[in-house]
Design an enzyme around this catalytic site. Structure first.
Site, short mmCIF file in Angstrom:
data_model
loop_
_atom_site.label_atom_id
_atom_site.label_comp_id
_atom_site.label_asym_id
_atom_site.label_seq_id
_atom_site.Cartn_x
_atom_site.Cartn_y
_atom_site.Cartn_z
N GLN A 71 1.86 30.31 -33.92
CA GLN A 71 1.36 29.44 -33.16
C GLN A 71 0.35 29.89 -32.08
O GLN A 71 0.11 31.27 -32.53
CB GLN A 71 2.65 29.00 -31.97
CG GLN A 71 3.61 28.04 -32.88
CD GLN A 71 4.85 27.21 -31.82
OE1 GLN A 71 5.56 27.72 -32.03
NE2 GLN A 71 4.09 26.67 -30.93
N HIS A 72 -0.33 29.15 -31.65
CA HIS A 72 -1.30 29.70 -30.54
C HIS A 72 -2.46 30.20 -30.68
O HIS A 72 -3.53 30.41 -29.97
CB HIS A 72 -0.60 30.47 -29.41
CG HIS A 72 0.88 29.91 -29.11
ND1 HIS A 72 1.13 28.77 -28.35
CD2 HIS A 72 2.06 30.52 -29.35
CE1 HIS A 72 2.40 28.66 -28.09
NE2 HIS A 72 3.02 29.84 -28.55
N ASP A 250 4.88 27.67 -36.76
CA ASP A 250 6.05 28.13 -37.61
C ASP A 250 7.61 27.91 -36.97
O ASP A 250 8.37 27.52 -37.78
CB ASP A 250 5.99 29.57 -37.72
CG ASP A 250 5.62 30.49 -36.56
OD1 ASP A 250 5.72 29.95 -35.43
OD2 ASP A 250 5.47 31.59 -36.55
O1 LIG Z 1 4.03 32.42 -30.05
C1 LIG Z 1 5.28 31.96 -30.55
C2 LIG Z 1 5.93 30.93 -30.26
O2 LIG Z 1 5.60 30.30 -29.19
C3 LIG Z 1 5.54 32.83 -32.19
O3 LIG Z 1 6.71 32.61 -32.26
C4 LIG Z 1 4.35 32.69 -32.96
O4 LIG Z 1 4.71 31.68 -33.60
C5 LIG Z 1 4.50 33.81 -34.16
O5 LIG Z 1 5.61 33.78 -34.91
P1 LIG Z 1 6.21 34.67 -35.96
O6 LIG Z 1 4.86 35.02 -36.75
O7 LIG Z 1 6.70 35.89 -35.28
O8 LIG Z 1 7.23 34.10 -36.86
#
Ligand SMILES: O=C(CO)[C@@H](O)[C@H](O)COP(=O)(O)O
Ligand SMILES: Nc1ncnc2c1ncn2[C@@H]1O[C@H](COP(=O)(O)OP(=O)(O)O)[C@@H](O)[C@H]1O
Length: 492
Positions: A71-72, A250
């Site tokens: 995300q983000h 994700d």
């Molecule tokens: O920033 C967040 C949720 O807000 C993280 O969960 C990212 O979405 C990255 O996820 P992973 O790559 O660690 O699964």
């Protein structure tokens, strides 16, 4: 028996699964690594996707594909659709000052926090796209001037799979839009005023799709060899077209992948640690602990995220010069509570609690606790204690916490699974090791391919259950230590 594919373009790697749309049975899979770092050229995700699709035997025989992703991350495109600069990822903390500014400009403490929580469900921290846009506007004005559109990692990959057909074709979904800081899960609308407040103007943003809507069709020329039918049964749809799903962030995809229901809290131990549940109403936590995201089923996803999860285990293993299985054995050979040795695992700064400049620390060293086993146990317990605070915060937002479903790379550690039942003090369910984010994306693709009001129900076989074994002393000791840490020696 149509086949579908799901992609997880996560922080550390890209994973592709091909599954039977009706039963969920796994047919093929592949993966490829991503480069390290908190700033990444999206071209690297594209190469990894191509390699993972290739390793998964291509996509020629699937009816639909959905992409889930970290995300983000801020992906900025110019008028021609070219990437303006490397993407800043969710775990890049350089925009921490921008986050503080945005809260201050909205009324400071506590009014500014309340403002953001009411407006978009979450109080911005450095992870959120809106803060990265503010950082770009302030620190790289020439790059900022070139930005015609801003999107997220999964949006960009879906768009590239469609053949990058112009900025107007950019699509996203509710779950990932809810992590930008300029889209409201409660209203289902963008807040272009907040985008402008952060960035100084309103670049184009992707159209937000519902969970079973079509984002486009796979372009035959998008990935070399992707539609080769050698060894495969041939196209799954008579038209030969492969539908592209809306995709998801994700965590929302993992929620769909494990089929999280009422009373379930999912704890994912990947690069990030996340704690979330599926809710029927939006949340707005002005403390900023719980982010009020949308999910990938049309509902909501209150979520707590830490920056330090599986990599704490990697770091502890490196420190002790053992592999991850040996680390697990060592941790389980020490007593619960590690005789008072506590690791506060802020190795990458921290997001929850909001300590972007913090470093990690170890407390309670004595001659007795100065052993590899104690340190291994303290690393596992410290990481889990930080996540347990997330469980409390979710409960405070009204989530029922009847059991934890544990997923992510870190769940492969026996020590993590067993100690989780002690630290979380509730039953811990561990689905068989798998790629639940990619599975959730595949389930979304199956929903698209099969139609219906709800996604098809797939249930993983071979789930393990660890009964609750509360050891309150672990969290009590951690609580004494967690505010005692030094700032990072240098930002990095
Ligand atoms: O920033 C967040 C949720 O807000 C993280 O969960 C990212 O979405 C990255 O996820 P992973 O790559 O660690 O699964
Ligand atoms: N057996 C294991 N024990 C502990 N951690 C593991 C094990 N296998 C993989 N991991 C950890 O899983 C992490 C990757 O998890 P993953 O969920 O794929 O992350 P992401 O989705 O953020 O890329 C790595 O940091 C790795 O150390």
């Amino acid at each position: 028996m149509p086949l579908v594919a799901g992609v997880d373009s996560s922080t550390q790697s890209c994973k592709v699964v091909v599954r039977d749309a009706e039963t969920g049975a796994l047919v093929r899979q592949g993966r490829a690594p991503h480069p390290d770092g908190t700033e990444v050229d999206p071209a690297a995700w594209w190469s990894a996707l191509a390699a993972a699709v290739d390793a998964a035997g291509g996509l020629a025989d699937v009816a639909a594909v959905s992409v889930a992703g970290q995300q983000h991350g801020m992906v900025c495109l110019d008028e021609a659709g070219e990437v303006v600069r490397p993407a800043l990822l969710w775990n890049d903390t350089r925009s921490a000052g921008a986050a503080t500014e945005l809260v201050e400009e909205a009324g400071g403490e506590p009014a500014g926090r309340r403002f953001w929580a009411d407006a978009v469900g979450s109080v911005p921290v450095a992870s959120f796209t809106v803060t990265k846009l503010r950082w770009l506007a302030r620190h790289e004005p020439a790059n900022a001037d070139r930005v015609a559109a801003v999107c997220l990692p999964h949006d960009w990959l879906t768009w590239r799979l469609a053949g990058a057909p112009g900025l107007a074709a950019l699509r996203t979904d509710r779950s990932d839009a809810s992590g930008t800081g300029y889209w409201s899960p409660a209203t289902g609308e963008y807040r272009p005023d907040l985008l402008e407040r952060a960035f100084g103007r309103r670049p184009q943003v992707p159209i937000v799709l519902g969970p079973a809507e079509v984002a486009g069709v796979l372009s035959p020329g998008a990935l070399p060899g992707v539609l080769d039918t050698a060894g495969l049964a041939g196209p799954a749809r008579p038209s030969g077209e492969i539908l592209l799903g809306a995709g998801a962030g994700d965590n929302a995809a993992a929620g769909l992948g494990v089929g999280a229901g009422p009373g379930d809290v999912v704890v994912s131990i990947g690069t990030s640690g996340t704690v979330f549940s599926v809710a029927s109403a939006p949340t707005a936590d002005p403390s900023g602990t719980v982010a009020g995201f949308a999910d990938a089923s049309g509902r909501f996803l209150p979520l707590v995220c830490t920056l330090n999860a599986a990599r704490v285990l990697d770091a502890a293993a490196a420190l002790l010069q053992v592999d991850l299985d040996q680390l697990s054995d060592l941790a389980l050979s020490a007593p619960a509570g590690a005789d008072g040795l506590v690791m506060v695992p802020y190795l990458e700064g921290e997001r929850t609690p909001n300590r972007p400049h913090a470093s990690g620390s170890v407390h309670g060293l004595t001659l007795r606790t100065s052993t590899p086993a104690h340190l291994a146990r303290a690393a596992v317990e410290g990481m889990l204690c930080a996540l347990a605070a997330g469980l409390d915060a979710l409960a405070a937002q009204g989530a029922a916490v009847r059991r934890v479903i544990l997923v992510g790379g870190g769940a492969r550690s026996a020590a993590v699974r067993r100690i989780a039942a002690q630290v979380f003090a509730c039953p811990v369910i561990v689905p068989p090791p798998g790629e639940y984010v990619a599975d959730g994306a595949a389930r979304q693709a199956a929903w698209l391919a099969l139609g219906g009001a709800e996604p098809p129900s797939w249930s993983p076989a071979g789930t393990e259950e660890y009964p609750a074994e509360p050891v309150p002393a672990i969290r009590e000791r951690y609580a004494q230590a967690r505010e005692r840490h030094l700032d990072r020696p240098t930002q990095g």
